[in-house]
Design a protein around this motif. Structure first.
Motif, PDB file in Angstrom:
ATOM      1  N   ASN A  56       0.824  -1.205   0.000  1.00 42.09           N
ATOM      2  CA  ASN A  56       0.000   0.000   0.000  1.00 42.09           C
ATOM      3  C   ASN A  56       0.862   1.261   0.000  1.00 42.09           C
ATOM      4  O   ASN A  56       1.675   1.458   0.907  1.00 42.09           O
ATOM      5  CB  ASN A  56      -0.888   0.037   1.249  1.00 42.09           C
ATOM      6  CG  ASN A  56      -1.927  -1.064   1.243  1.00 42.09           C
ATOM      7  OD1 ASN A  56      -2.633  -1.231   0.256  1.00 42.09           O
ATOM      8  ND2 ASN A  56      -2.016  -1.812   2.336  1.00 42.09           N
ATOM      9  N   LEU A  57       0.669   2.107  -0.978  1.00 37.35           N
ATOM     10  CA  LEU A  57       1.456   3.338  -1.086  1.00 37.35           C
ATOM     11  C   LEU A  57       0.563   4.571  -0.963  1.00 37.35           C
ATOM     12  O   LEU A  57      -0.624   4.542  -1.301  1.00 37.35           O
ATOM     13  CB  LEU A  57       2.208   3.373  -2.412  1.00 37.35           C
ATOM     14  CG  LEU A  57       3.274   2.301  -2.627  1.00 37.35           C
ATOM     15  CD1 LEU A  57       3.866   2.402  -4.030  1.00 37.35           C
ATOM     16  CD2 LEU A  57       4.383   2.420  -1.568  1.00 37.35           C
ATOM     17  N   CYS A  58       1.157   5.652  -0.476  1.00 32.24           N
ATOM     18  CA  CYS A  58       0.469   6.936  -0.334  1.00 32.24           C
ATOM     19  C   CYS A  58       1.271   8.017  -1.051  1.00 32.24           C
ATOM     20  O   CYS A  58       2.486   7.898  -1.204  1.00 32.24           O
ATOM     21  CB  CYS A  58       0.334   7.323   1.139  1.00 32.24           C
ATOM     22  SG  CYS A  58      -0.511   6.137   2.183  1.00 32.24           S
ATOM     23  N   LEU A  59       0.588   9.088  -1.447  1.00 28.98           N
ATOM     24  CA  LEU A  59       1.262  10.258  -2.018  1.00 28.98           C
ATOM     25  C   LEU A  59       1.282  11.352  -0.960  1.00 28.98           C
ATOM     26  O   LEU A  59       0.237  11.827  -0.526  1.00 28.98           O
ATOM     27  CB  LEU A  59       0.533  10.754  -3.265  1.00 28.98           C
ATOM     28  CG  LEU A  59       1.039  12.093  -3.839  1.00 28.98           C
ATOM     29  CD1 LEU A  59       2.519  12.003  -4.227  1.00 28.98           C
ATOM     30  CD2 LEU A  59       0.192  12.512  -5.034  1.00 28.98           C
ATOM     31  N   TYR A  60       2.505  11.742  -0.563  1.00 25.68           N
ATOM     32  CA  TYR A  60       2.681  12.801   0.435  1.00 25.68           C
ATOM     33  C   TYR A  60       3.175  14.073  -0.233  1.00 25.68           C
ATOM     34  O   TYR A  60       4.016  14.036  -1.141  1.00 25.68           O
ATOM     35  CB  TYR A  60       3.710  12.379   1.494  1.00 25.68           C
ATOM     36  CG  TYR A  60       3.269  11.240   2.392  1.00 25.68           C
ATOM     37  CD1 TYR A  60       2.610  11.491   3.586  1.00 25.68           C
ATOM     38  CD2 TYR A  60       3.530   9.915   2.032  1.00 25.68           C
ATOM     39  CE1 TYR A  60       2.210  10.442   4.410  1.00 25.68           C
ATOM     40  CE2 TYR A  60       3.139   8.865   2.861  1.00 25.68           C
ATOM     41  CZ  TYR A  60       2.478   9.137   4.038  1.00 25.68           C
ATOM     42  OH  TYR A  60       2.080   8.103   4.847  1.00 25.68           O
ATOM     43  N   GLY A  61       2.675  15.203   0.253  1.00 23.04           N
ATOM     44  CA  GLY A  61       3.195  16.509  -0.144  1.00 23.04           C
ATOM     45  C   GLY A  61       3.709  17.188   1.107  1.00 23.04           C
ATOM     46  O   GLY A  61       3.040  17.159   2.150  1.00 23.04           O
ATOM     47  N   TYR A  62       4.906  17.784   1.034  1.00 23.20           N
ATOM     48  CA  TYR A  62       5.522  18.347   2.228  1.00 23.20           C
ATOM     49  C   TYR A  62       5.583  19.877   2.185  1.00 23.20           C
ATOM     50  O   TYR A  62       5.418  20.494   1.131  1.00 23.20           O
ATOM     51  CB  TYR A  62       6.929  17.783   2.410  1.00 23.20           C
ATOM     52  CG  TYR A  62       6.941  16.285   2.602  1.00 23.20           C
ATOM     53  CD1 TYR A  62       6.229  15.695   3.649  1.00 23.20           C
ATOM     54  CD2 TYR A  62       7.638  15.452   1.724  1.00 23.20           C
ATOM     55  CE1 TYR A  62       6.231  14.320   3.825  1.00 23.20           C
ATOM     56  CE2 TYR A  62       7.642  14.075   1.891  1.00 23.20           C
ATOM     57  CZ  TYR A  62       6.936  13.517   2.948  1.00 23.20           C
ATOM     58  OH  TYR A  62       6.934  12.150   3.112  1.00 23.20           O
ATOM     59  N   ALA A  63       5.873  20.450   3.332  1.00 21.85           N
ATOM     60  CA  ALA A  63       5.884  21.906   3.464  1.00 21.85           C
ATOM     61  C   ALA A  63       7.057  22.565   2.742  1.00 21.85           C
ATOM     62  O   ALA A  63       7.094  23.788   2.623  1.00 21.85           O
ATOM     63  CB  ALA A  63       5.906  22.301   4.947  1.00 21.85           C
TER      64      ALA A  63
END
Length: 256
Positions: A56-63
């Motif tokens: 299971n993979l997720c897409l993260y966006g960072y600050a």
């Protein structure tokens, strides 16, 4: 990247959580820019990383406007809301455009949930602050709107570059007069730096974010903005255009 990196927001203020409306919006905008980059400019790399054979993979966006495809955080409960889980599993079972749109919708939900999480720490009696925060968020096109090609510009600009040739007319929302170059130049004389914030202007063709180093042009019909190179318009050619229609509006037939 480990969970501590995610908790710290990847460079978002030394690990401290956003505490003001401005800080929360800045965090939201940076994470949104990261997600947009993954789904537009870096889409080939993003697509390749979402291998259905992986877990299971997720897409993260960072600050810090970086993005990452990774496994979800291991700690329970997580310190921040988590993005949609298992985006890679649907990749090969859907049309590519539809799959990207689905990821975009889930990303919009995640971005709002993170903003709500931080906003919960605001003074509950300060309703004006809440309205201001969500008003600023609503002024930006959603990730889904950009990825699906339906993004609407929420703010008009007096010009699209730092030089006079970067803008060949004023927006209809700013003036009811004939939109010609002379009026744009008159407006430039009283130009305020705050009015020239183009950080969220998106190209109607490629979805790219505004850069002052590039020439942009606005459509008089749909009021979307475009890289000059994307619509094959040069600054010199723009000078002679009295009313510009983008390729999409030019191809529309008038109703009989």
């Amino acid at each position: 990247m480990d969970a501590s990196y995610r908790r710290a927001g990847a460079g978002g203020g030394g690990g401290s959580a956003p505490r003001s409306v401005e800080d929360i919006f800045k965090d939201y905008r940076a994470r949104r820019s990261a997600i947009l980059r993954a789904l537009t400019h870096d889409v080939e790399e993003f697509y390749a990383q979402c291998d259905p054979e992986k877990e299971n993979l997720c897409l993260y966006g960072y600050a810090n406007e970086a993005w990452e495809v990774a496994l979800p955080a291991e700690e329970v409960p997580t310190e921040l809301p988590e993005p949609a889980l298992g985006i890679n599993f649907a990749r090969d079972g859907m049309n590519r455009r539809d799959w990207l749109a689905l990821v975009a919708v889930h990303s919009d939900s995640w971005l709002v949930s993170v903003a709500f999480y931080y906003a919960a720490r605001l003074n509950r009696n300060d309703r004006i602050a809440w309205k201001r925060l969500f008003g600023m968020m609503n002024d930006l096109p959603t990730v889904f709107e950009v990825v699906s090609g339906g993004a609407k510009q929420s703010r008009d600009r007096d010009r699209s570059g730092t030089d006079n040739s970067g803008r060949n007319k004023l927006s209809a929302k700013h003036t009811s007069e004939v939109r010609v170059e002379n009026h744009a130049r008159e407006a430039d004389e009283g130009y305020d730096e705050d009015d020239g914030d183009h950080s969220e202007t998106l190209c109607g063709t490629c979805g790219g974010i505004y850069s002052a180093d590039e020439f942009w042009i606005g459509c008089d019909v749909c009021e979307k903005w475009y890289h000059g190179k994307c619509v094959k318009i040069t600054p010199a050619k723009a000078e002679s255009i009295k009313q510009y229609k983008c390729p999409s509006c030019s191809s529309k037939r008038p109703r009989q």
